[in-house]
Each structure stands twice: as C-alpha cells, then as structure tokens.
Design an enzyme around this catalytic site. Structure first.
Site, short mmCIF file in Angstrom:
data_model
loop_
_atom_site.label_atom_id
_atom_site.label_comp_id
_atom_site.label_asym_id
_atom_site.label_seq_id
_atom_site.Cartn_x
_atom_site.Cartn_y
_atom_site.Cartn_z
N HIS A 244 59.42 48.80 -29.26
CA HIS A 244 59.05 47.89 -28.16
C HIS A 244 59.62 48.40 -26.83
O HIS A 244 58.91 48.48 -25.82
CB HIS A 244 59.60 46.49 -28.47
CG HIS A 244 59.22 45.41 -27.50
ND1 HIS A 244 58.32 44.41 -27.80
CD2 HIS A 244 59.60 45.19 -26.22
CE1 HIS A 244 58.18 43.63 -26.73
NE2 HIS A 244 58.94 44.10 -25.77
N GLU A 248 57.25 50.20 -23.78
CA GLU A 248 57.25 49.60 -22.42
C GLU A 248 57.63 50.65 -21.38
O GLU A 248 56.94 50.82 -20.36
CB GLU A 248 58.24 48.43 -22.41
CG GLU A 248 58.40 47.74 -21.08
CD GLU A 248 57.10 47.11 -20.60
OE1 GLU A 248 56.26 46.73 -21.43
OE2 GLU A 248 56.92 47.03 -19.37
N LYS A 251 54.92 53.26 -20.85
CA LYS A 251 53.79 52.73 -20.07
C LYS A 251 54.13 52.72 -18.58
O LYS A 251 53.32 53.13 -17.74
CB LYS A 251 53.46 51.29 -20.51
CG LYS A 251 52.70 51.17 -21.81
CD LYS A 251 52.17 49.75 -22.00
CE LYS A 251 53.30 48.75 -22.11
NZ LYS A 251 52.82 47.36 -22.30
N ASN A 252 55.35 52.29 -18.27
CA ASN A 252 55.74 52.24 -16.85
C ASN A 252 55.78 53.63 -16.23
O ASN A 252 55.30 53.85 -15.11
CB ASN A 252 57.09 51.55 -16.71
CG ASN A 252 57.06 50.09 -17.12
OD1 ASN A 252 55.99 49.50 -17.22
ND2 ASN A 252 58.22 49.52 -17.38
#
Ligand SMILES: O=C(O)CCCOc1c(F)cc(-c2c(C(=O)NCc3ccc(C(=O)O)cc3)noc2-c2cc(Cl)c(O)cc2O)cc1F
Length: 385
Positions: A244, A248, A251-252
């Site tokens: 997780h 995240e 992706k950023n």
C-alpha cells in the site's frame, strides 16, 4: 446530533465501561508466536475484550469531534456503523466458549469487516460536506487532523486483529503458504517493490502512454544477525501494508515525473529505489526527478482537510488514475507508523523528491502504535475558552 448517554441508552454505559481500558498493543513477534500456536479459544477470549476496548476508545473520540463535523451526514453514518459493530461484538462477552460460538464469532468478525469497508471514503465525504457547508478555522482543522490520524490508525489495528483471527481460524485453507495470518515471516522487500512499481506503471502507461523506468539498489549492512540465505533483505512484516505504501509513493513519483517532463518527452528520468537494512531500521528510499514541490507545500500533502478533493466519480476515474481522494499519503504514513516505522518526504523544488519508508528491522520493536482515549487526548478537542 448530540450523542448523550440517554440517546445511546445501555450502549452508552457499555462504551464508558470498555473505554476505561487501554488498548493492548501487540508486537509482530507476538502476532507470529500466537499465530504459530494457533489456539482459537485463546484468540476468542482475547478479542472479545480487546475489540470492544479498541472500538470504545475511538468511539468516545468521535463524540468529542467539533460539532460542525459531528453533524455531517456521512459522519453520522460512520458513527452508526461503529455502534452496530460494537453492539454485535459485546454480545460475545458472556457466552460459553464452544464450537458454535467460535464459528459465530468468526462470522461476526467477517460481517463487521465488510460493514466497515468504505469507512475511509465515507469519512472523506464527511470532511468534504464540512468544507462545503462551513468555514473551517485552524483549531477545527487541527482537531480533524488529530482525530483522523487516530481514527484511521485505530481502524488499521482493528482490521489487523480481525484479519489475523479470520485467516488463522476462518476455515480458508492456508495451503502451503508460510504466512502467519496476513504476516509474512520472510517478506521479500524487493519483490513487493517490483510488484507495486509494475502496478503503478500500468496506471501511468494507461494515462500518460509512457512511464519512468525503475532502478533498484540494495545495501545489506553486515550486522550480527541470522545469516540470510543470500544477500536478500527480508523482514517479518505485513506485505499488504508495505505494498500500500509503495504503490502510493510510486504513483506520486510517476505523476510528478510525467507532469514535469511533459508528455512529448521521449525519455523520462528513472525512479531510483535504494533498499537498506540497518541494525534498527530498514529504509526504502524512492528518488524521482519530478521537479519537486516547495518546502512550504510538503506538509499539506499529509493534511486531510487540504487534500480532500471531490471524489473522482466512476466515470472519470480513468482520467486521473494516479489521483485518489487525497488520503493516500496520510494513510500510507499511518501504515508505516502502525508498527513504529514512518514515511518522510524530502523534496528539492526544481529537481525532485525523495520519499523514505522507515520500518523496524527487529520484529520485537515492531509494536502496534495505538491511540488511547484519555484526559490528555480529550483536552486536544476541547476548544480553549
Ligand atoms: O490524489 C491523490 O491521492 C494523490 C495526491 C498527491 O498528488 C501529488 C503527486 F502525486 C505528486 C506531487 C509532487 C510534485 C508536484 O506536483 N510538483 C509540482 C508542484 C509545483 C509547485 C507547487 C506549489 O507551489 O504549490 C505544487 C506542485 N512534486 O513532487 C511530488 C511528489 C510528491 C510525493 Cl508525496 C512523492 O512521493 C513523490 C513526488 O515526486 C504532488 C502531489 F500533490
């Protein structure tokens, strides 16, 4: 809606009773040792007390929220979910321990877990309702930040206890898996890094028709510890939590790189990941050359109020696939902090950003970090007169 004892009736008394107890944090080592002995009765006896204690502790805080937030429809929905689940679990307080009650307990836990699936989105909707209906002063914003960090941390911990019990005793065959519940005693960190990268890359390719490459380096400090089978860095951890966080952050980084270098560029600077095992910490550093953000803006990325954006509707979910409802980063940091790790962002505006995930190297130090409802925490909510 003012929640007073009479409108909660007997539940109010039970909340007062269970919130007197402090939650009991478990270490990863305790989860593993308990899971290996796998005694369903002991787990039941522990959870039928610990789950109501953890629920009651956070429910008492919900009732201390700023009035304006508490009366938002979505917050009311979440509060009622918790009341329903609390009532269901305290039903097992006095029952005899036998095969039937053990099965019913497992089913109740699965029902509760399913009931609370969308609580994060529903709370985000509640914050949005507040933003759209009231001016929010800095004190209210600080109270909301404090509460949501504790509320989502409590939720992570409750779901961890439920997952362990239902995976160990819920009847699904564990198969050959060496996992103990949702814990991997020998989690291959590089493997999770590559998984998370590939899945973030898929979304990036869908939207930008390109994506930055990945370069991974690792440094395994040679400290006195069991000789690894090879130089691989492995950790006793919850792979889904690690995934997780990484998903995240990838992706950023991809979003920053693709936006900064424009879609017509034909080669994008790669994402560089460094994995290091130290004596105390395991670090995963993700470095990108996505142009970075000003230091004055970095903290905002962890703020619930600042990052609550209208929910991406299903129709345009594919348009900005790397964006969620904005809670991705604060929630990822909570996953890291849950077992005494952390996530730190270091950005160099005009160049790029380093995001570091810190994890405890030793399972004996990877203890649950649990919010405790008490006078100190209550004071935080009371606006100074
Ligand atoms: O929707 C979600 O859940 C994802 C929410 C999150 O969405 C974001 C996102 F993916 C990436 C960035 C971003 C930017 C950027 O955007 N730079 C351009 C700009 C320049 C100036 C200013 C300013 O002056 O304010 C602001 C941005 N630069 O570095 C990062 C960056 C951020 C993080 Cl957390 C990371 O792990 C890696 C990164 O490279 C900002 C996000 F916000």
């Amino acid at each position: 809606m003012k929640l007073t004892r009479n409108c909660l009736g007997n539940i109010g008394k039970m909340l007062d009773f269970y919130s007197q107890f402090n939650p009991s944090p478990l270490s990863i080592k305790q989860f593993i040792d308990f899971g290996l002995s796998a005694c369903e009765r002991k787990s039941f006896i522990f959870l039928r007390k610990e789950l109501p204690v953890r629920l009651a502790n956070i429910m008492k805080e919900i009732h201390l929220l700023p009035e304006n937030l508490l009366k938002m429809p979505s917050v009311g929905i979440v509060n009622n979910l918790y009341i329903t689940s609390f009532e269901e679990i305290i039903h097992f307080e006095k029952v005899d321990v036998n095969e039937t009650t053990l099965d019913k307990f497992c089913q109740a836990l699965i029902k509760i877990r399913n009931r609370h699936t969308d609580v994060v989105q529903t709370m985000a909707q509640g914050v949005l309702e507040l933003k759209e209906s009231h001016d929010v002063d800095i004190q209210t914003e600080n109270s909301i930040q404090y509460f949501l960090d504790r509320f989502f941390m409590s939720r992570i911990s409750i779901r961890m206890l439920i997952n362990q019990h239902t995976l160990l005793f819920g009847g699904q065959l564990n198969g050959h898996s060496r996992h103990v519940g949702c814990i991997d005693p020998s989690c291959d960190v590089i493997g999770v890094i590559k998984d998370a990268y590939e899945n973030a890359r898929f979304l990036c390719d869908q939207y930008y028709l390109a994506s930055p490459e990945l370069r991974v380096k690792q440094h395994n400090g040679k400290f006195e510890q069991k000789l690894e089978r090879s130089n691989e860095i492995r950790i006793i951890y919850v792979p889904s939590h690690l995934y997780h966080m990484l998903f995240e952050l990838f992706k950023n980084s991809m979003r920053a790189v693709m936006e900064h270098h424009g879609c017509d560029s034909d080669n994008y600077p790669p994402l560089e990941v460094l994995l290091v095992r130290g004596k105390e910490d395991i670090c995963v550093k993700i470095s990108d050359r996505g142009g970075g953000i000003p230091r004055s803006q970095t903290d905002h990325l962890f703020k619930y109020m600042y990052s609550t954006a209208p929910q991406p509707s299903k129709s345009d979910a594919h348009t900005v696939p790397l964006a969620g409802y904005g809670y991705g980063l604060p929630l990822s940091r909570l996953y890291a902090r849950y077992l005494h790790g952390d996530i730190v962002l270091l950005s160099c505006e005009g160049y790029g950003t380093d995001a570091i995930i810190y994890l405890k190297a030793l399972s004996t130090e990877a203890n649950e970090l649990l919010p405790i409802f008490n006078k100190t925490s209550s004071k935080f909510y009371r606006t100074p007169v």
